[in-house]
Design a protein around this motif. Structure first.
Motif, PDB file in Angstrom:
ATOM      1  N   THR A 135      37.399   7.506 -23.214  1.00  0.00           N
ATOM      2  CA  THR A 135      36.929   8.606 -24.051  1.00  0.00           C
ATOM      3  C   THR A 135      37.917   9.770 -24.040  1.00  0.00           C
ATOM      4  OG1 THR A 135      35.047  10.079 -24.496  1.00  0.00           O
ATOM      5  CG2 THR A 135      35.576   9.672 -22.183  1.00  0.00           C
ATOM      6  N   ASP A 136      37.779  10.644 -25.025  1.00  0.00           N
ATOM      7  CA  ASP A 136      38.576  11.871 -25.056  1.00  0.00           C
ATOM      8  C   ASP A 136      37.711  13.083 -24.736  1.00  0.00           C
ATOM      9  OD1 ASP A 136      37.044  12.172 -27.361  1.00  0.00           O
ATOM     10  OD2 ASP A 136      38.733  12.727 -28.636  1.00  0.00           O
ATOM     11  N   GLN A 137      36.452  12.849 -24.385  1.00  0.00           N
ATOM     12  CA  GLN A 137      35.507  13.938 -24.162  1.00  0.00           C
ATOM     13  C   GLN A 137      35.437  14.319 -22.682  1.00  0.00           C
ATOM     14  OE1 GLN A 137      31.746  13.252 -26.234  1.00  0.00           O
ATOM     15  NE2 GLN A 137      32.818  11.656 -27.383  1.00  0.00           N
ATOM     16  N   PHE A 138      36.133  15.386 -22.350  1.00  0.00           N
ATOM     17  CA  PHE A 138      36.180  15.850 -20.961  1.00  0.00           C
ATOM     18  C   PHE A 138      34.785  16.132 -20.415  1.00  0.00           C
ATOM     19  CE2 PHE A 138      36.610  19.261 -17.779  1.00  0.00           C
ATOM     20  CZ  PHE A 138      37.354  18.569 -16.835  1.00  0.00           C
ATOM     21  N   GLU A 139      33.926  16.727 -21.265  1.00  0.00           N
ATOM     22  CA  GLU A 139      32.565  17.059 -20.827  1.00  0.00           C
ATOM     23  C   GLU A 139      31.782  15.796 -20.472  1.00  0.00           C
ATOM     24  OE1 GLU A 139      33.689  17.961 -24.007  1.00  0.00           O
ATOM     25  OE2 GLU A 139      34.442  19.895 -23.347  1.00  0.00           O
ATOM     26  N   LEU A 140      31.978  14.731 -21.240  1.00  0.00           N
ATOM     27  CA  LEU A 140      31.308  13.458 -20.952  1.00  0.00           C
ATOM     28  C   LEU A 140      31.781  12.910 -19.603  1.00  0.00           C
ATOM     29  CD1 LEU A 140      29.546  10.992 -21.596  1.00  0.00           C
ATOM     30  CD2 LEU A 140      31.460  10.100 -22.970  1.00  0.00           C
ATOM     31  N   ILE A 141      33.069  12.961 -19.369  1.00  0.00           N
ATOM     32  CA  ILE A 141      33.620  12.489 -18.088  1.00  0.00           C
ATOM     33  C   ILE A 141      32.998  13.286 -16.941  1.00  0.00           C
ATOM     34  CG2 ILE A 141      35.716  12.321 -16.679  1.00  0.00           C
ATOM     35  CD1 ILE A 141      37.243  11.814 -19.366  1.00  0.00           C
TER      36      ILE A 141
END
Length: 172
Positions: A135-141
């Motif tokens: 993913t590219d979603q830092f918040e998801l990580i």
């Protein structure tokens, strides 16, 4: 054997390098994220900060939709939609080293309010297939780590590193 990742369909449009990897890779993509491409295509909301980047990504989204709608690819996708958790046959992308497999994932609300339905399907697909999320979603990580969700996750910026890593296999 190709490296596998669970990811969203839009990542293929935003990050062209995913289509031209140095070694074989399979992207397992929840069907709902393919359907999200239509919403993104038709939305007036920008996906990217710069107008020229946004125009380019929306053009790539249209190309990806057109590719998925080609008769053979559409047939492969539709075949997996009758049964929950069924997977399509592989659909080749880019230069032939990359392929996408659509999974008819089911959001069971396993993670409640912490993750949206597509994120939940990414996590459940990752657990079910025992392959990492890309993913590219830092918040998801961050939410995956903070929530102690038992999946391996890579940031798209670390794609080359992720391709070199030994595939993670859960012991359960």
């Amino acid at each position: 054997m190709s490296r596998q990742f669970v990811t969203e369909a839009v990542m293929m449009a935003i990050y062209g390098q995913l289509l031209l990897p140095q070694s074989p890779v399979e992207y397992i993509v929840p069907y709902t994220s393919v359907m999200e491409l239509y919403e993104l295509r038709d939305s007036d909301e920008p996906l990217m900060n710069r107008p020229d980047d946004d125009k380019h990504v929306k053009s790539k989204i249209r190309e990806l939709i057109d590719y998925f709608e080609e008769p053979l690819n559409s047939k492969k996708i539709n075949r997996c939609l009758a049964v929950p958790w069924a997977k399509s046959s592989g659909i080749l992308l880019g230069g032939g080293q990359a392929r996408i497999t659509i999974i008819n994932s089911v959001d069971t609300a396993a993670y409640g309010e912490m993750f949206d339905p597509i994120e939940t399907e990414l996590l459940l697909s990752s657990q079910r297939e025992k392959v990492p999320v890309l993913t590219d979603q830092f918040e998801l990580i961050q939410r995956i780590i903070e929530g102690g969700i038992p999946v391996q996750v890579y940031d798209i910026d670390d794609f080359d590193f992720a391709m070199e890593e030994e595939p993670f296999r859960s012991s359960h």
